[in-house]
Design a protein around this motif. Structure first.
Motif, mmCIF file in Angstrom:
data_model
loop_
_atom_site.group_PDB
_atom_site.id
_atom_site.type_symbol
_atom_site.label_atom_id
_atom_site.label_comp_id
_atom_site.label_asym_id
_atom_site.label_seq_id
_atom_site.Cartn_x
_atom_site.Cartn_y
_atom_site.Cartn_z
ATOM 1 N N THR A 43 56.929 52.756 54.274
ATOM 2 C CA THR A 43 55.703 52.397 53.559
ATOM 3 C C THR A 43 55.913 52.458 52.055
ATOM 4 O OG1 THR A 43 54.358 53.244 55.380
ATOM 5 C CG2 THR A 43 53.273 52.975 53.262
ATOM 6 N N THR A 44 56.629 53.473 51.583
ATOM 7 C CA THR A 44 56.907 53.596 50.153
ATOM 8 C C THR A 44 57.726 52.408 49.657
ATOM 9 O OG1 THR A 44 56.838 56.015 50.262
ATOM 10 C CG2 THR A 44 57.998 55.035 48.401
ATOM 11 N N ALA A 45 58.768 52.033 50.413
ATOM 12 C CA ALA A 45 59.595 50.893 50.023
ATOM 13 C C ALA A 45 58.768 49.605 49.971
ATOM 14 C CB ALA A 45 60.759 50.741 51.001
ATOM 15 N N ALA A 46 57.917 49.393 50.970
ATOM 16 C CA ALA A 46 57.088 48.185 51.002
ATOM 17 C C ALA A 46 56.087 48.171 49.854
ATOM 18 C CB ALA A 46 56.358 48.100 52.341
ATOM 19 N N ALA A 47 55.463 49.314 49.574
ATOM 20 C CA ALA A 47 54.491 49.384 48.482
ATOM 21 C C ALA A 47 55.159 49.134 47.135
ATOM 22 C CB ALA A 47 53.811 50.752 48.490
ATOM 23 N N LEU A 48 56.358 49.672 46.948
ATOM 24 C CA LEU A 48 57.103 49.397 45.714
ATOM 25 C C LEU A 48 57.419 47.912 45.598
ATOM 26 C CD1 LEU A 48 59.630 52.379 45.638
ATOM 27 C CD2 LEU A 48 57.830 51.925 43.960
ATOM 28 N N GLY A 49 57.783 47.286 46.727
ATOM 29 C CA GLY A 49 58.094 45.866 46.706
ATOM 30 C C GLY A 49 56.903 45.024 46.308
ATOM 31 N N VAL A 50 55.742 45.319 46.886
ATOM 32 C CA VAL A 50 54.524 44.573 46.550
ATOM 33 C C VAL A 50 54.188 44.746 45.084
ATOM 34 C CG1 VAL A 50 52.040 44.416 46.970
ATOM 35 C CG2 VAL A 50 53.604 44.658 48.902
ATOM 36 N N ARG A 51 54.247 45.977 44.610
ATOM 37 C CA ARG A 51 53.873 46.239 43.214
ATOM 38 C C ARG A 51 54.847 45.573 42.241
ATOM 39 N NH1 ARG A 51 50.156 49.452 41.084
ATOM 40 N NH2 ARG A 51 50.380 50.089 38.903
ATOM 41 N N ASP A 101 45.915 54.661 58.482
ATOM 42 C CA ASP A 101 47.246 54.089 58.392
ATOM 43 C C ASP A 101 47.229 52.810 57.548
ATOM 44 O OD1 ASP A 101 48.295 56.070 59.983
ATOM 45 O OD2 ASP A 101 48.009 54.932 61.844
ATOM 46 N N VAL A 102 48.366 52.508 56.949
ATOM 47 C CA VAL A 102 48.522 51.277 56.180
ATOM 48 C C VAL A 102 48.952 50.165 57.128
ATOM 49 C CG1 VAL A 102 49.823 50.155 54.347
ATOM 50 C CG2 VAL A 102 49.126 52.533 54.087
ATOM 51 N N HIS A 103 48.196 49.076 57.152
ATOM 52 C CA HIS A 103 48.508 47.993 58.084
ATOM 53 C C HIS A 103 48.393 46.618 57.446
ATOM 54 C CE1 HIS A 103 44.150 48.774 58.353
ATOM 55 N NE2 HIS A 103 44.055 47.463 58.470
ATOM 56 N N ASP A 104 48.204 46.544 56.106
ATOM 57 C CA ASP A 104 48.108 45.240 55.460
ATOM 58 C C ASP A 104 48.491 45.372 53.991
ATOM 59 O OD1 ASP A 104 45.932 46.548 54.358
ATOM 60 O OD2 ASP A 104 44.428 45.401 55.458
ATOM 61 N N LEU A 105 48.474 44.239 53.286
ATOM 62 C CA LEU A 105 48.871 44.234 51.884
ATOM 63 C C LEU A 105 47.919 45.049 51.019
ATOM 64 C CD1 LEU A 105 49.995 40.504 51.346
ATOM 65 C CD2 LEU A 105 51.441 42.541 51.393
ATOM 66 N N ALA A 106 46.642 45.052 51.380
ATOM 67 C CA ALA A 106 45.686 45.848 50.607
ATOM 68 C C ALA A 106 46.047 47.329 50.659
ATOM 69 C CB ALA A 106 44.267 45.618 51.125
ATOM 70 N N GLY A 107 46.435 47.800 51.835
ATOM 71 C CA GLY A 107 46.852 49.190 51.956
ATOM 72 C C GLY A 107 48.111 49.476 51.162
ATOM 73 N N LEU A 108 49.055 48.532 51.159
ATOM 74 C CA LEU A 108 50.278 48.714 50.378
ATOM 75 C C LEU A 108 49.971 48.733 48.883
ATOM 76 C CD1 LEU A 108 52.751 46.407 52.344
ATOM 77 C CD2 LEU A 108 52.644 48.906 52.370
ATOM 78 N N ARG A 109 49.015 47.918 48.442
ATOM 79 C CA ARG A 109 48.625 47.956 47.033
ATOM 80 C C ARG A 109 48.016 49.311 46.679
ATOM 81 N NH1 ARG A 109 46.562 42.715 48.287
ATOM 82 N NH2 ARG A 109 47.931 41.074 47.451
ATOM 83 N N ALA A 110 47.211 49.845 47.590
ATOM 84 C CA ALA A 110 46.613 51.156 47.338
ATOM 85 C C ALA A 110 47.681 52.232 47.204
ATOM 86 C CB ALA A 110 45.634 51.508 48.463
#
Length: 470
Positions: free
Chosen positions: A41-49, A447-456
């Protein structure tokens, strides 16, 4: 975050995530740590940001649970980078994601370094198929092999790697070396000797010089397996040196200034112990550590109310409710329970207390018990509620509100105890490693399950002022 309990001490350096991912010199970010702490989740959130801040990013995950694909709205990830839709590309960035296919990556190495006939012989070899599918260290080695391929293509501004889940922090760093040493080691060289000598000379050499060893190997491995290994070795002869060379090159890539390691941990004793061990190992290997991501940290909007005070208030409310219930159920009127008049129980009965004519005293007659006034007029409960009804007579609104308040106070006390434990655990880590920058990620309610959650999650990683604890 909304609580002082989830903020770091002033002496602890902060990890500036946006500064890290915005720096054009940062080309590789490796998220590592023990299993179950949120690396994927951390890797994905960093990627989106990073993508939404203008960088062309690829996220390489090793997670077989496919959570990354689901959260990014991709039906399936494979060994080829796929673009993620729904990312804000107004700043000029892009986001791609892929999941390591260990066997396919190994096949690509074979296909890229052998002619068609030899590649076919290797790919069809039973020993190779076992080696490429599950040999110890193969996954870690192939993750680094794929990282090297992505970096060599120079197609991406930033590569973010979600490292394989492992029980030991050492596996990720050691496995490429171990596999490279195996494929270029003495055991393989011994098995290669007959193929290098060739024909009858080779068999004579094998029979004379190593008959005892091969007999032992045949017993341990089985004759067919030994032949498969020797065939594999003969076909791979020209490639073995390349494994060691590539492993060394990837290791140097991890030590390069453009690489940054992020150690991810939960605010728990075992996870932070593993994180501390990893920090020490990275320092020993001279690999650039960017900092610690302390994930799923709990917070409170009422941190000024301590656990002790909350529990004391809950107990006081509970005691008050018990007293009120007892008072309503057993009112103290001073009346005599037998007569209801408050008269002296030893006094003689009044004259007008004699039973009416024609009625037996004390409901008794010679023929048996008779019913005086239908059993109601002389009863204390004739016109009053039962004890159960008296208990229910307590004002429903006030009683339920008090019960709810007591329950909430106890929940708050439990939350404050969790915060105190997390704070102590975190402070032990920062005391041991005061030089390591840290960022804390407030726990989300689900749980994080979409792009909005990854942005958060990205907002929390960057300590965005709008990131609040729900």
């Amino acid at each position: 975050m909304t609580s002082d309990n989830t903020t770091l001490d002033a002496s602890a350096p902060r990890l500036e995530v946006d500064t890290l991912i915005d720096d054009p010199h940062t080309r590789i970010v490796v998220c590592c740590g023990s299993g179950g702490v949120g690396k994927t989740t951390t890797a994905a959130a960093l990627g989106v940001r990073a993508a939404e801040r203008g960088r062309k990013v690829v996220v390489l995950t090793i997670d077989p649970a496919r959570r990354l694909a689901q959260s990014m709205g991709i039906s399936e990830l494979d060994n080829v980078p796929r673009q993620v839709k729904g990312v804000d590309e107004s700043a000029g960035g892009e986001l791609h994601a892929m999941m390591l296919d260990m066997k396919r990556t190994f096949d690509e190495i074979v296909e890229g370094h052998a002619d068609a006939d030899r590649a076919h012989a290797i790919l069809e070899n039973p020993f190779y198929q076992s080696l490429s599918a599950g040999f110890a260290g193969t996954q870690e080695y192939m993750a680094m092999e794929k990282l090297g391929q992505l970096r060599a293509n120079d197609e991406w501004d930033l590569i973010i790697v979600d490292t394989p889940p492992s029980r030991s922090a050492l596996d990720f760093l050691d496995a490429p070396k171990r596999l490279g040493s195996f494929l270029d080691g003495k055991f393989i060289r011994v098995l290669m000797a007959p193929a290098k000598v060739g024909g009858r000379a080779g068999m004579k050499f094998l029979n004379v010089g190593m008959s005892m060893m091969t007999g032992t190997l045949s017993k341990l491995m089985g004759g067919q397996l030994l032949r498969d290994v020797q065939t594999f070795v003969a076909a791979m002869d020209t490639m073995f040196g390349g494994f060691r060379t590539r492993a060394d090159a990837t290791y140097r890539l991890l030590q390069a200034p453009g690489t940054a390691f992020l150690v991810v941990a939960a605010p728990e004793r075992d996870a932070l112990r593993e994180a501390a061990y990893f920090v020490e190992r990275l320092a020993a290997e001279q690999m650039p550590l960017a900092g610690l991501v302390l994930n799923r940290v709990h917070g409170s909007g009422a941190a000024q109310l301590s656990a002790e005070r909350a529990l004391a208030a809950a107990e006081a409310l509970t005691d008050r409710m018990a007293e009120d219930t007892h008072a309503d159920t057993h009112p103290d009127t001073g009346a005599d329970p037998g007569t209801g008049t408050g008269a002296d129980p030893d006094a003689a009965p009044a004259a007008d207390s004699a039973p009416p004519p024609g009625r037996a005293e004390n409901n008794l007659e010679a023929t048996g018990i008779v019913d005086l006034d239908d059993g109601k007029a002389g009863s204390r409960t004739a016109d009053s509620p039962s004890p159960a009804a008296a208990a229910e007579h307590v004002t429903p609104t006030s009683a339920s509100a008090a019960q709810l308040a007591a329950g909430l106070l106890r929940l708050h006390a439990e939350r404050m105890q969790v915060l105190a434990r997390e704070r102590r655990t975190r402070d032990r880590f920062t005391a041991l490693h005061p030089e390591v920058p840290v960022t804390e990620v407030a726990a989300l309610p689900g749980d994080v399950h979409d792009l909005a959650g990854l942005r958060a999650i990205g907002d929390r990683l960057a300590l965005n002022p709008t990131a609040t604890d729900d």
